[in-house]
Design a protein around this motif. Structure first.
Motif, PDB file in Angstrom:
ATOM      1  N   ARG A 146     -13.101  26.741 -70.286  1.00 51.83           N
ATOM      2  CA  ARG A 146     -12.528  28.321 -69.810  1.00 51.83           C
ATOM      3  C   ARG A 146     -11.138  28.053 -70.227  1.00 51.83           C
ATOM      4  N   ALA A 147     -10.514  28.910 -71.215  1.00 48.70           N
ATOM      5  CA  ALA A 147      -8.928  28.655 -71.907  1.00 48.70           C
ATOM      6  C   ALA A 147      -8.126  28.620 -70.602  1.00 48.70           C
ATOM      7  N   ASP A 148      -8.233  29.516 -69.681  1.00 51.25           N
ATOM      8  CA  ASP A 148      -6.973  29.673 -68.766  1.00 51.25           C
ATOM      9  C   ASP A 148      -7.030  28.449 -67.817  1.00 51.25           C
ATOM     10  N   VAL A 149      -8.165  27.651 -67.445  1.00 50.92           N
ATOM     11  CA  VAL A 149      -8.156  26.621 -66.548  1.00 50.92           C
ATOM     12  C   VAL A 149      -7.866  25.602 -67.252  1.00 50.92           C
ATOM     13  N   LEU A 150      -8.149  25.545 -68.806  1.00 50.87           N
ATOM     14  CA  LEU A 150      -7.558  24.220 -69.355  1.00 50.87           C
ATOM     15  C   LEU A 150      -6.147  24.355 -69.549  1.00 50.87           C
ATOM     16  N   CYS A 151      -5.530  25.486 -69.633  1.00 48.11           N
ATOM     17  CA  CYS A 151      -3.974  25.426 -69.974  1.00 48.11           C
ATOM     18  C   CYS A 151      -3.535  25.354 -68.569  1.00 48.11           C
ATOM     19  N   GLU A 152      -3.923  25.694 -67.307  1.00 44.71           N
ATOM     20  CA  GLU A 152      -3.462  25.297 -66.445  1.00 44.71           C
ATOM     21  C   GLU A 152      -3.572  23.704 -65.948  1.00 44.71           C
ATOM     22  N   GLU A 153      -4.471  23.230 -66.356  1.00 41.24           N
ATOM     23  CA  GLU A 153      -4.601  21.910 -66.061  1.00 41.24           C
ATOM     24  C   GLU A 153      -3.659  20.866 -66.896  1.00 41.24           C
ATOM     25  N   GLN A 154      -3.350  21.649 -67.874  1.00 39.05           N
ATOM     26  CA  GLN A 154      -2.297  20.789 -68.867  1.00 39.05           C
ATOM     27  C   GLN A 154      -0.810  21.280 -68.624  1.00 39.05           C
ATOM     28  N   GLY A 155      -0.698  21.982 -67.436  1.00 36.28           N
ATOM     29  CA  GLY A 155       0.713  22.451 -67.161  1.00 36.28           C
ATOM     30  C   GLY A 155       1.283  23.608 -68.076  1.00 36.28           C
ATOM     31  N   GLN A 156       0.451  24.695 -68.624  1.00 37.34           N
ATOM     32  CA  GLN A 156       0.685  25.462 -69.667  1.00 37.34           C
ATOM     33  C   GLN A 156       0.127  26.908 -68.953  1.00 37.34           C
ATOM     34  N   GLN A 157       0.463  27.855 -69.737  1.00 30.43           N
ATOM     35  CA  GLN A 157      -0.167  29.291 -69.498  1.00 30.43           C
ATOM     36  C   GLN A 157      -0.938  29.928 -70.516  1.00 30.43           C
ATOM     37  N   LEU A 158      -2.075  30.278 -70.390  1.00 31.30           N
ATOM     38  CA  LEU A 158      -2.762  31.040 -71.538  1.00 31.30           C
ATOM     39  C   LEU A 158      -1.972  32.239 -71.791  1.00 31.30           C
ATOM     40  N   VAL A 159      -1.841  32.608 -73.230  1.00 28.64           N
ATOM     41  CA  VAL A 159      -1.080  33.764 -73.702  1.00 28.64           C
ATOM     42  C   VAL A 159      -1.919  34.895 -73.785  1.00 28.64           C
ATOM     43  N   GLN A 160      -1.580  35.762 -73.137  1.00 29.19           N
ATOM     44  CA  GLN A 160      -2.262  37.134 -73.151  1.00 29.19           C
ATOM     45  C   GLN A 160      -1.496  38.331 -73.770  1.00 29.19           C
ATOM     46  N   THR A 161      -1.909  39.133 -74.629  1.00 29.63           N
ATOM     47  CA  THR A 161      -1.248  39.890 -75.273  1.00 29.63           C
ATOM     48  C   THR A 161      -2.343  41.376 -75.500  1.00 29.63           C
ATOM     49  N   ALA A 162      -1.808  42.329 -75.941  1.00 32.90           N
ATOM     50  CA  ALA A 162      -2.738  43.449 -76.171  1.00 32.90           C
ATOM     51  C   ALA A 162      -3.724  43.237 -77.095  1.00 32.90           C
ATOM     52  N   GLN A 163      -3.360  42.337 -77.784  1.00 36.52           N
ATOM     53  CA  GLN A 163      -4.334  41.931 -79.073  1.00 36.52           C
ATOM     54  C   GLN A 163      -5.464  41.011 -78.694  1.00 36.52           C
ATOM     55  N   GLY A 164      -5.452  40.357 -77.307  1.00 38.75           N
ATOM     56  CA  GLY A 164      -6.384  39.403 -76.737  1.00 38.75           C
ATOM     57  C   GLY A 164      -5.448  38.064 -76.393  1.00 38.75           C
ATOM     58  N   TYR A 165      -5.916  36.998 -76.351  1.00 41.26           N
ATOM     59  CA  TYR A 165      -5.721  35.991 -75.880  1.00 41.26           C
ATOM     60  C   TYR A 165      -5.438  34.860 -76.911  1.00 41.26           C
ATOM     61  N   SER A 166      -4.211  34.085 -76.908  1.00 43.96           N
ATOM     62  CA  SER A 166      -4.164  32.793 -77.775  1.00 43.96           C
ATOM     63  C   SER A 166      -3.773  31.777 -76.955  1.00 43.96           C
ATOM     64  N   LEU A 167      -3.862  30.495 -77.119  1.00 42.16           N
ATOM     65  CA  LEU A 167      -3.640  29.158 -76.728  1.00 42.16           C
ATOM     66  C   LEU A 167      -2.296  28.765 -76.647  1.00 42.16           C
ATOM     67  N   PRO A 168      -1.399  28.338 -75.980  1.00 39.95           N
ATOM     68  CA  PRO A 168      -0.023  27.937 -76.400  1.00 39.95           C
ATOM     69  C   PRO A 168      -0.060  26.603 -77.245  1.00 39.95           C
ATOM     70  N   GLU A 169       0.924  26.157 -77.674  1.00 32.64           N
ATOM     71  CA  GLU A 169       1.126  24.865 -78.534  1.00 32.64           C
ATOM     72  C   GLU A 169       0.813  23.679 -77.691  1.00 32.64           C
ATOM     73  N   GLY A 170      -0.092  22.756 -78.535  1.00 32.23           N
ATOM     74  CA  GLY A 170      -0.271  21.339 -77.725  1.00 32.23           C
ATOM     75  C   GLY A 170      -1.561  21.252 -76.983  1.00 32.23           C
ATOM     76  N   ILE A 171      -2.323  22.208 -76.640  1.00 29.97           N
ATOM     77  CA  ILE A 171      -3.442  22.156 -75.748  1.00 29.97           C
ATOM     78  C   ILE A 171      -4.478  21.291 -76.474  1.00 29.97           C
ATOM     79  N   LYS A 172      -4.961  20.385 -75.667  1.00 31.96           N
ATOM     80  CA  LYS A 172      -5.992  19.372 -76.472  1.00 31.96           C
ATOM     81  C   LYS A 172      -7.235  19.583 -75.541  1.00 31.96           C
ATOM     82  N   CYS A 173      -8.382  18.784 -76.222  1.00 31.53           N
ATOM     83  CA  CYS A 173      -9.676  19.020 -75.432  1.00 31.53           C
ATOM     84  C   CYS A 173      -9.761  18.006 -74.482  1.00 31.53           C
ATOM     85  N   PRO A 174     -10.047  18.258 -73.437  1.00 39.24           N
ATOM     86  CA  PRO A 174      -9.952  17.113 -72.175  1.00 39.24           C
ATOM     87  C   PRO A 174     -10.893  16.297 -72.379  1.00 39.24           C
TER      88      PRO A 174
END
Ligand code: ATP
Length: 477
Positions: free
Chosen positions: A103-131
């Motif tokens: 789950r992308a939002d949980v993954l970002c939170e666990e790595q101290g970041q926030q999932l980016v949400q725009t009108a076009q949809g979601y995108s991952l912030p820089e540097g998120i890696k597979c746990p």
């Protein structure tokens, strides 16, 4: 955030739950099914205590709340109206290297970041890696609808599609007018429901905390528009009191209000009740001020009025709603986590106080280790255990049977006549039975039994005629 030393590691708890029959992996015989759990003999008693305590507080002891038990499968248009068909989705990513899914939002939170949400949809912030494998090669997030689909009737075609309900709340909203018509309630009043809900969670985890099949306890409390803040604050306070009453201390609880930018577009306010689980502070319940959103949606989609006529002011309006929504499984898991302790206790079981075990240190002379589940007495799966001191003395066994069958009429009791009495006490400690009643030779003489307290291990002599009143006082919820 507050922290406290945890009483249990999740691993120790999972092992006790399996060993003693609280919770098993579902379909274990076939290696299990991820996100599904079975509650064994003790687990299903524990869940009953949770449901009963909730129902007592939310329905039985109130004049302004009535119950409902709606179907799990409802007309698919219910989910169109509620918005679940289009937007009950979590953002999902795949790791291209190891093929695991998150789950992308949980993954970002666990790595101290926030999932980016725009009108076009979601995108991952820089540097998120597979746990799982550490690769920085994740797919862009895409929405994944969490509802389980099925077909009603023999034909597997689009017109026969239906869903397993992802929440119990919609069953309440669509029956609002029927319940209002039969219950002689006036606003403010509530409709409560306990039942199964299903979500095809991307990452079920933390034991039963995030499952794909679970049980909810929901109240929809209908109010006059404008009284939202007053009732919202009332319900947040009530719900926190309830958690303390069932044995979760204030130090392990936290009310976390959503900042305005995190609220759903229709919601006026929302507070999560969090518990200090071994895996962090996590949600037990959400209490939301949902305005008139749900009833308005159903009015629009069904073409039928969801208005309420106020006989005093002669006004018509669509009621607003405050929704406290809790999970039976999460509350049961919190009770298990809170109850678990490892202690050192005096060998004779009587003299001296139990001590909290110190990890890594040897058990002191004259002591032995015990695991105890210190549930609040009202929430314990087994409430009283009855022991005839010796199984080969028919007069003791007969007397104990009489006591057992009297107690069994009021509480969930356990009969154990085998093994040394200390061992029998220990077995009950490990499953959290608050009271042990031993029938010995003195009982035959003066009708007193030995009543042993799980937590202090103190033993009192109580007359059989006073036993029920004594236990009832301690078990009162
Ligand atoms: P989360 O953010 O943890 O996914 P949520 O905010 O989506 O939860 P709600 O839709 O508010 O949860 O559901 C109300 C309650 O139902 C939750 O507070 C929780 O106790 C319970 N619940 C929700 N999803 C699950 C699940 N997958 N497993 C167990 N309980 C759940």
């Amino acid at each position: 955030m507050k922290t406290r030393p945890h009483k249990a590691t999740l691993e120790a708890l999972i092992s006790l739950c399996k060993r003693r029959g609280f919770i098993f992996q579902s379909s274990e015989l076939y290696d299990g099914l991820n996100g599904f759990w079975d509650y064994g003999p003790l687990g299903c008693e524990l869940k009953r205590r949770v449901r009963e305590a909730w129902w007592k507080a939310m329905v039985q002891r109130r004049e302004d709340v009535v119950g409902l038990d709606s179907a799990i499968i409802m007309h698919p248009r219910v989910w169109e109206a509620s918005g679940h068909t289009t937007s009950f989705a979590d953002p999902m990513v795949d790791c291209r290297a190891c093929r695991k899914r998150f789950r992308a939002d949980v993954l970002c939170e666990e790595q101290g970041q926030q999932l980016v949400q725009t009108a076009q949809g979601y995108s991952l912030p820089e540097g998120i890696k597979c746990p799982a494998c550490g690769a920085r090669d994740l797919t862009p997030p895409r929405a994944f609808n969490l509802m389980f689909k099925t077909f009603v009737g023999p034909l597997e075609e689009e017109s026969a599609v239906a869903y397993l309900r992802p929440e119990t709340a919609q069953g309440i909203f669509v029956q609002f007018q029927n319940v209002l018509a039969v219950s002689r309630q006036k606003i403010p009043f509530g409709i409560a429901q306990i039942g199964k809900a299903f979500r095809n969670e991307i990452n079920p985890r933390h034991f039963t905390f995030r499952s794909r099949e679970f049980e909810q306890m929901e109240l929809e409390y209908f109010i006059k528009p404008g009284s939202d803040t007053q009732w919202y604050e009332y319900w947040v306070a009530e719900r926190l009191k309830w958690y303390e009453a069932i044995g979760l201390p204030a130090t392990s609880l936290q009310a976390s209000a959503y900042p305005p930018d995190k609220l759903a577009h229709y919601a006026k306010a929302c507070t999560d009740v969090l518990y200090d689980f071994p895996f962090g502070w996590q949600e037990l319940e959400g209490i939301a001020a949902r305005g008139a959103f749900d009833l308005t949606q159903h009015q629009t989609h069904s073409g039928k009025s969801m208005e309420y006529f106020d006989p005093e002011t002669r006004e018509k309006f669509i009621p607003h709603v405050i929704e406290p929504s809790a999970g039976v499984d999460r509350v049961a898991l919190a009770l298990l986590c809170e109850a678990y302790r490892e202690e050192w206790v005096p060998k004779a079981d009587v003299a001296g106080e139990p001590r909290r075990a110190e990890p890594g240190k040897p058990v002191p002379e004259g002591y032995e280790p015990r695991t105890v589940m210190a549930f609040a007495p009202a929430m314990a799966p087994i409430q009283v255990a009855v022991f005839p001191l010796l199984k080969n003395k028919p007069e003791l066994v007969a007397q104990a049977r009489t006591v057992f069958s009297q107690l069994q009429r009021r509480w969930t009791c356990f009969w154990d006549q085998t093994g040394a009495i200390g061992r029998r006490y220990r077995r009950q400690d490990e499953i959290g039975t608050p009271f042990g009643v031993t029938i010995d030779f003195q009982t035959l003489q003066d009708q007193t039994v030995t009543l042993r307290d799980r937590d202090t291990m103190q033993q009192d002599h109580v007359h059989v005629d006073d036993l029920q009143a004594y236990i009832a006082k301690k078990i009162a919820y």
